[in-house]
Each structure stands twice: as C-alpha cells, then as structure tokens.
Design a protein around this motif. Sequence first.
Motif, mmCIF file in Angstrom:
data_model
loop_
_atom_site.group_PDB
_atom_site.id
_atom_site.type_symbol
_atom_site.label_atom_id
_atom_site.label_comp_id
_atom_site.label_asym_id
_atom_site.label_seq_id
_atom_site.Cartn_x
_atom_site.Cartn_y
_atom_site.Cartn_z
ATOM 1 N N ARG A 1 43.325 20.104 -109.659
ATOM 2 C CA ARG A 1 42.071 20.364 -110.377
ATOM 3 C C ARG A 1 41.151 19.148 -110.238
ATOM 4 N NH1 ARG A 1 41.778 24.307 -114.384
ATOM 5 N NH2 ARG A 1 39.914 24.275 -115.699
ATOM 6 N N ASP B 1 37.594 17.382 -108.182
ATOM 7 C CA ASP B 1 36.370 17.575 -107.414
ATOM 8 C C ASP B 1 36.460 16.877 -106.064
ATOM 9 O OD1 ASP B 1 35.366 19.019 -109.480
ATOM 10 O OD2 ASP B 1 33.920 17.518 -110.159
ATOM 11 N N GLU C 1 38.609 11.971 -107.756
ATOM 12 C CA GLU C 1 37.700 12.276 -108.851
ATOM 13 C C GLU C 1 37.935 13.648 -109.468
ATOM 14 O OE1 GLU C 1 33.711 11.860 -107.520
ATOM 15 O OE2 GLU C 1 33.990 9.821 -106.783
ATOM 16 N N ASN D 1 36.622 16.379 -112.370
ATOM 17 C CA ASN D 1 35.331 16.677 -112.975
ATOM 18 C C ASN D 1 35.161 15.835 -114.234
ATOM 19 O OD1 ASN D 1 33.613 18.545 -114.984
ATOM 20 N ND2 ASN D 1 33.046 19.020 -112.877
ATOM 21 N N GLU D 2 33.924 15.513 -114.555
ATOM 22 C CA GLU D 2 33.677 14.668 -115.740
ATOM 23 C C GLU D 2 34.158 15.331 -117.034
ATOM 24 O OE1 GLU D 2 29.005 16.011 -116.435
ATOM 25 O OE2 GLU D 2 29.489 13.989 -115.729
ATOM 26 N N SER D 3 34.331 16.661 -117.005
ATOM 27 C CA SER D 3 34.810 17.368 -118.195
ATOM 28 C C SER D 3 36.313 17.623 -118.158
ATOM 29 C CB SER D 3 34.069 18.698 -118.333
ATOM 30 O OG SER D 3 34.330 19.550 -117.218
ATOM 31 N N PHE D 4 37.041 16.993 -117.227
ATOM 32 C CA PHE D 4 38.463 17.254 -117.029
ATOM 33 C C PHE D 4 39.261 17.107 -118.321
ATOM 34 C CE2 PHE D 4 42.789 15.972 -116.013
ATOM 35 C CZ PHE D 4 43.158 16.805 -114.972
ATOM 36 N N ARG E 1 36.135 26.850 -111.097
ATOM 37 C CA ARG E 1 36.457 25.442 -110.945
ATOM 38 C C ARG E 1 36.973 25.176 -109.529
ATOM 39 N NH1 ARG E 1 34.292 22.158 -112.674
ATOM 40 N NH2 ARG E 1 34.586 22.667 -114.853
#
Length: 458
Positions: A57, A59, A63, A65-68, A118
């Motif tokens: 999961r 990006d 990295e 996602n900033e909302s991980f 996603r």
Amino acid sequence: MTTSASSPDPVVVIGAGIAGLSAAVSAAEEGAPVIVVDRAGPLEAGGNTKWTSAYFRLDDVYEPNESFVDEVVAFSGGRTPSWYVEALVERLPETMEWIQGHGARFRRFPTYFINSNRPRLQPHGGGEALLTALRPVAEKLGVEFRYHTTAQSLVTAADGRVTGLRVSGPGGEDVVAARAVIIASGGFEGDPTALGKELPGDVSTLVPIAPGVEFNKGEGIRMALDAGARRGGQWDGFHAEPVDPRADNPEALVMVFPYGILVNKLGERFLDEGRGTVDETYESTARAVWAQPDGIAYFITDRRFEQVGDRERGLLTGRKPVTADSLDELAAALGLPAQRLADTVAAYNSSVVDGEFDWRRPDGKHTEGLTPPKSNWALPVDEAPLLAYPVACAIVFTFGGLETDADARVVDEQGAPIPGLYAAGECTGIYHDKYPGGTSVLRGMVFGRVAGQTAATA
C-alpha cells in the motif's frame, strides 16, 4: 541436536515467510548465529508469503500516501494502535533500501482490483520473489534451516526469560537453546479447531486461499500466550477474499462482482454489489457470502460483461464460467430454484435506472426501489449468453495474535516486554473489522527486520 555449550546461543526464528526470513537475515547481519525452524519442507516453506501477490500500500518505493496512518487506523475503527503504524512508516524507507540491496525489485503493476481507490506497488514476482531474494542471503550468512521441524513450546528461566525452544522433527523431539526466540509463524488459519472456537460462523465452508494456509496452525501464538503474552487484534476476525470454490489454483479470486448480481443458493440477492470500488468492498463481500446458506453464492452476469475492458484481470480462477442461453437453463446448471431466480432477476432488471456505465470508477448508475439496492454499475441481466461463477469466502489469515512493542518484543498482560521473546508478521494482532489491503507483507518485512536486529543486539 541442541546447540553446543561452547558456542553462543543462537537467535531461533519460527517460520520462513517474509517476517521470518527478514528476521533471520537481519539478525545474521548483526553477527548472531541464527536457526530457522519451519514445519514445511524446503520446497513448501514460506507460509502465505510464497503464494501472495504481495501488493504494498505505497505510492512509491519509499513513500506511503500521506494519509496512510489515518487510513490503516480508520479501517479498524480506531483500534489499531497508531504508534504501530507510525513506526512502520518511520522504518519503511530503510527497510525498502535493505530489501532492494538484497535484489528485490518493485514496480507499479495492474492489480486484480480492476477498479480501485488506492494505488499498489508490487515486487517483481510477488511474495515468492522476496523469499527468493532473502533465502540465499541467509544461507550465505550461515543461517541454519531446519525444515520439517515444528515448534512446540518455549523454554523459560525462573525469571521468565525465554531461553530455548522445544521442537519436534525428523530426529524426534529436541530442545534448542536460544539467546532469543522470534515467532514469525503466521496466524491460526490452518487449525480448524481453533477457528471453530474463535470465529462466529461455519468454518467448514471457508476455503483456504493457498497451500500456505495449512502450515499456519497457531502454535507460535499459543506458546507465547502460555508464557504470559498479551493478546492483540480481533480474535474473531480474519482476512477474507471472494474465490471460485471449484478452482484448484491458489488465490482463485473472483473480483468482478460489481458487474452483475450475487445471489445465494435460494436465488436471492443479499447485498449491494456496487457499493464501492472492488479494493474497498471485496472483503465485506466475501464475509457476506460466508453468511449465506452453505457459505456459497453465485455471480451472475450476461453479454454486457464484455463492456468491462479489464475483466480477465479480476478473474484469477482457473475455471470457466457456467454459461446458459436462458435463466431456466442457468438455474438448472447451478442447482438454483428457477422461479425464485427469475423473480430476483426480474425485480432487479426493472429497478435499473438509465445512466452512463463506466466500469473504471463508481458511475452512479444505480437501482431504485430495490432492496438491497445497487449503487453503481447497475446493468440489466437479460442478454444471452448468461454467465455465472460460484463464489465462496476464502480465509487468508486470522486477525488475532500477539501484542508487541515498537521493537517487536512480545509484551505481557501488563505491557512489559517478555525477555528474549519477539514476534513479527501475521502472528502479531493489529487488525480489526477490515483488512487495510497491501499492509500484511509490508509489516512482516519491516518488523521482521526490527525483530532480528533487536534480538541479535539485546
């Protein structure tokens, strides 16, 4: 054979999946002698990792996602500890650098989620490629592998420190002295008795997702609990996927359920097939199927299924669909009550509203006045040939397991680390309600490495 009194006691790792091999290699890199025990043979070892596509999961390679963190915690209704996910994110870049240094490579690859909310990253060759990268490194570092060997119980000193492991193997029972034991032996999905005790349904109708399931019988979890470990995760929960029960290939997924209707053996619909993208609804769909009579359902569609451009990507079953020129013929082929199926399809078809169909994203093409409704991708089912796939619920791994700290140390009921005991991977319980896809292999790799480093240097 016990370890020699003249040599330092090894770090003993239970399990040779991604968590176990990550632990073994990292401990050996710190200079510790390491023994890996696995009940499987050398060709079968690897647990679920050997069979999974191993989507991450992420990006990008380094990295999420900033909302991980928020997403993973939200999937559990806030019960997954945020510190665990934050530690995973913090250690991610160095772990990805480490695994790539051992030959693993990653790429963006179209997943079996033919519509998705996603992005996913995948190692070239899936989970087996990660094992193939790490196993020769472990052997070169001198890690000893004992296959066909089952961990039975922990050996502890008077002060509670773990000092060894009782095992049974080709040579009989043995006690292996250990400076530390790392449990990386998966959940208890391969133990029908434990499943029947913990899960709220008929476990006899669950389909193992792959051959690796049968090796994960939960001894690692149980021996830690016997040593005073605290439970973590949702013990009556498990990761579920919709599969074709006729197929004999692993991970025989049927991920196209939004593009038709699902009916049970009574010929009745039982959920909104189009309530969201496949990646966000496949697990709850599998659970809903499990709750139906005999744990079976049938995905039914028609010639319009050809409008779904990437449909074959969402069908991993090795079996062809059941086809028919009429509903009566299809009902007979599937063993469904013909009149009830006809009534179900007629009610569904009459409720479909006009709109533009777009298989790639939620299109709002829905039904009106129908219970349960269909929120997206609602096309009539009336154009021959009709097609159907049986669908059952597959068990991938259990959610209940051991609680650990940020250094992968198993903790007791008071939250204090049990000296000499570590755990990583699916034997550690963090999930509740719904699996946040693309995190299991990732966390096994990250915290397996942490466990190996910590155990070797403590």
